[in-house]
Write a protein that holds these residues in place. Structure first.
Motif, PDB file in Angstrom:
ATOM      1  N   GLY A  75       0.812  -1.280  -0.646  1.00  0.00           N
ATOM      2  CA  GLY A  75       0.031   0.117  -0.115  1.00  0.00           C
ATOM      3  C   GLY A  75       0.398   0.998  -0.175  1.00  0.00           C
ATOM      4  O   GLY A  75       0.796   2.276  -0.813  1.00  0.00           O
ATOM      5  N   HIS A  76       2.165   1.268   0.180  1.00  0.00           N
ATOM      6  CA  HIS A  76       2.990   2.919   0.559  1.00  0.00           C
ATOM      7  C   HIS A  76       3.326   2.500  -0.568  1.00  0.00           C
ATOM      8  O   HIS A  76       3.393   3.926  -1.076  1.00  0.00           O
ATOM      9  CB  HIS A  76       4.328   2.038   1.626  1.00  0.00           C
ATOM     10  CG  HIS A  76       4.993   3.268   1.677  1.00  0.00           C
ATOM     11  ND1 HIS A  76       4.480   4.019   2.577  1.00  0.00           N
ATOM     12  CD2 HIS A  76       6.392   3.018   1.763  1.00  0.00           C
ATOM     13  CE1 HIS A  76       5.593   5.148   1.953  1.00  0.00           C
ATOM     14  NE2 HIS A  76       6.566   4.612   2.047  1.00  0.00           N
ATOM     15  N   MET A  77       3.590   1.737  -0.666  1.00  0.00           N
ATOM     16  CA  MET A  77       4.454   1.614  -2.269  1.00  0.00           C
ATOM     17  C   MET A  77       3.670   2.142  -3.721  1.00  0.00           C
ATOM     18  O   MET A  77       4.044   2.757  -4.256  1.00  0.00           O
ATOM     19  CB  MET A  77       5.180   0.046  -3.270  1.00  0.00           C
ATOM     20  CG  MET A  77       5.960  -0.170  -2.414  1.00  0.00           C
ATOM     21  SD  MET A  77       7.198  -1.951  -2.672  1.00  0.00           S
ATOM     22  CE  MET A  77       7.179  -1.773  -4.065  1.00  0.00           C
ATOM     23  N   GLU A  82       1.639   6.829  -6.672  1.00  0.00           N
ATOM     24  CA  GLU A  82       0.553   7.823  -7.025  1.00  0.00           C
ATOM     25  C   GLU A  82       0.936   9.113  -6.865  1.00  0.00           C
ATOM     26  O   GLU A  82      -0.354   9.459  -6.896  1.00  0.00           O
ATOM     27  CB  GLU A  82      -0.781   6.884  -6.464  1.00  0.00           C
ATOM     28  CG  GLU A  82      -1.296   5.974  -6.966  1.00  0.00           C
ATOM     29  CD  GLU A  82      -2.353   5.576  -5.911  1.00  0.00           C
ATOM     30  OE1 GLU A  82      -2.925   5.865  -5.245  1.00  0.00           O
ATOM     31  OE2 GLU A  82      -3.141   4.098  -6.939  1.00  0.00           O
ATOM     32  N   LYS A  83       1.628   9.363  -5.745  1.00  0.00           N
ATOM     33  CA  LYS A  83       1.452  10.518  -5.745  1.00  0.00           C
ATOM     34  C   LYS A  83       2.772  11.396  -6.491  1.00  0.00           C
ATOM     35  O   LYS A  83       2.819  12.892  -6.498  1.00  0.00           O
ATOM     36  CB  LYS A  83       2.600  10.675  -3.877  1.00  0.00           C
ATOM     37  CG  LYS A  83       1.318  10.450  -3.262  1.00  0.00           C
ATOM     38  CD  LYS A  83       2.266  11.082  -1.553  1.00  0.00           C
ATOM     39  CE  LYS A  83       1.470   9.712  -0.499  1.00  0.00           C
ATOM     40  NZ  LYS A  83       1.978  10.139   1.164  1.00  0.00           N
ATOM     41  N   PRO A  88       3.591   6.509 -12.722  1.00  0.00           N
ATOM     42  CA  PRO A  88       2.624   5.648 -13.570  1.00  0.00           C
ATOM     43  C   PRO A  88       2.655   4.863 -14.566  1.00  0.00           C
ATOM     44  O   PRO A  88       2.635   3.947 -15.135  1.00  0.00           O
ATOM     45  CB  PRO A  88       0.970   6.001 -12.908  1.00  0.00           C
ATOM     46  CG  PRO A  88       0.957   6.752 -11.509  1.00  0.00           C
ATOM     47  CD  PRO A  88       2.551   7.235 -11.292  1.00  0.00           C
ATOM     48  N   ASP A  89       2.275   5.704 -15.295  1.00  0.00           N
ATOM     49  CA  ASP A  89       3.232   5.413 -16.671  1.00  0.00           C
ATOM     50  C   ASP A  89       3.916   4.568 -17.335  1.00  0.00           C
ATOM     51  O   ASP A  89       3.912   4.686 -18.104  1.00  0.00           O
ATOM     52  CB  ASP A  89       2.817   6.906 -17.196  1.00  0.00           C
ATOM     53  CG  ASP A  89       0.995   7.631 -16.907  1.00  0.00           C
ATOM     54  OD1 ASP A  89       0.443   6.101 -17.278  1.00  0.00           O
ATOM     55  OD2 ASP A  89       0.988   8.728 -17.932  1.00  0.00           O
TER      56      ASP A  89
END
Length: 292
Positions: A75-77, A82-83, A88-89
């Motif tokens: 979850g942390h990763m 996402e921050k 992500p791309d």
């Protein structure tokens, strides 16, 4: 609605292995105490069974802790990825490619090459974490961006023994045109030529730049200690550059830094070089001792 919720929660209790084993042991204990009259043997059996239950309970707790730790880490990763808007791309195709290599080419050199690629990326990111990054020698992209973004100053040294011919090449002229645009915006450019022999070609280059508005000075290489006889640069005091050489003196890559201690060091070094330099029309005190 409440009854339905209770019915939904009951299956998870039924399939709990610890609950099943604990229930079975309880029934077994009841049977043992019912059929046996020897209290000592019965208590020994009870102690052994209790130890088994405790072991199972501890094992379950450890397994649950590992599961929670794993989910927390994942979850942390995901949250970290996402921050960063663009990450992500980039990460999705990277992970997809790594998964494909692991599944299709496991045990082949491709698997080792895939891991090496990620480890090289990690080393690059570790340098960036310290504010350092590199570019291949001759790649003008970073320099052009720095000059374009500069708003106040550009302090650079030039070593004609390394880059005199480069100034006349298309990439060097492109670099110079970007500096002309910066001068037009009001950016102050200070350049010191660190030379071994002041030739007519070098003199023409320096005077061309001075005529365009660059604050040009020159210093003989013998007046500087070896660590200062290098090509360096600073842009607005926010990004610095040093050209890295091989033991034979060949340029290999451009090293950049945004680390404040490095920027302070580079600025002090440039100012020492500039103080040791003279104007183009001023005679060089070549007999003076090198700067300490």
């Amino acid at each position: 609605m409440k009854r339905q919720q209770k019915k939904k929660s009951s299956p998870s209790l039924v399939v709990d292995p610890v609950l099943l084993i604990g229930t079975g042991l309880s029934v077994l204990l009841g049977v043992i105490f019912y059929v046996r009259e020897d209290t000592a043997q019965a208590l020994g059996t009870v102690a052994g069974l209790i130890g088994g239950v405790i072991t199972l309970q501890v094992q379950t707790l450890l397994r649950e802790k590992r599961r929670v730790d794993h989910e927390t880490r994942v979850g942390h990763m995901v949250s970290t990825i996402e921050k960063i808007p663009w990450l992500p791309d980039v990460m999705e195709p990277m992970l997809r490619a790594a998964k494909h290599v692991e599944r299709e080419y496991q045990g082949t050199p491709a698997e080792d090459a895939c891991r090496a690629a990620f480890e090289e990326c990690l080393r690059t990111l570790a340098d960036l974490e310290r504010g350092h990054f590199r570019a291949p020698y001759g790649d003008n992209a970073v320099f052009l961006r720095l000059i374009e973004q500069a708003r106040e100053s550009m302090c650079v040294t030039s070593v004609p023994g390394v880059d005199l011919g480069w100034w006349q090449q298309p990439v060097g002229r492109q670099y110079w045109r970007a500096q002309l645009d910066a001068l037009a915006r009001g950016v102050v450019i200070r350049r010191v030529f660190i030379y071994h022999e002041w030739t007519d070609e070098l003199d023409a280059l320096a005077r061309e730049q001075r005529l365009a508005g660059v604050r040009v000075r020159r210093v003989h290489i013998d007046r500087l200690p070896p660590p200062m006889r290098v090509i360096t640069g600073l842009w607005d005091g926010t990004c610095g550059h040093e050209l890295s050489y091989t033991a034979a003196g060949e340029a290999v890559h451009d090293s950049f830094t945004v680390s404040p201690p490095d920027l302070e060091r580079l600025m002090r070094q440039f100012e020492m070089i500039e103080r040791s330099a003279v104007d183009l029309d001023e005679p060089e005190p070549r007999s003076a001792d090198p700067v300490g």
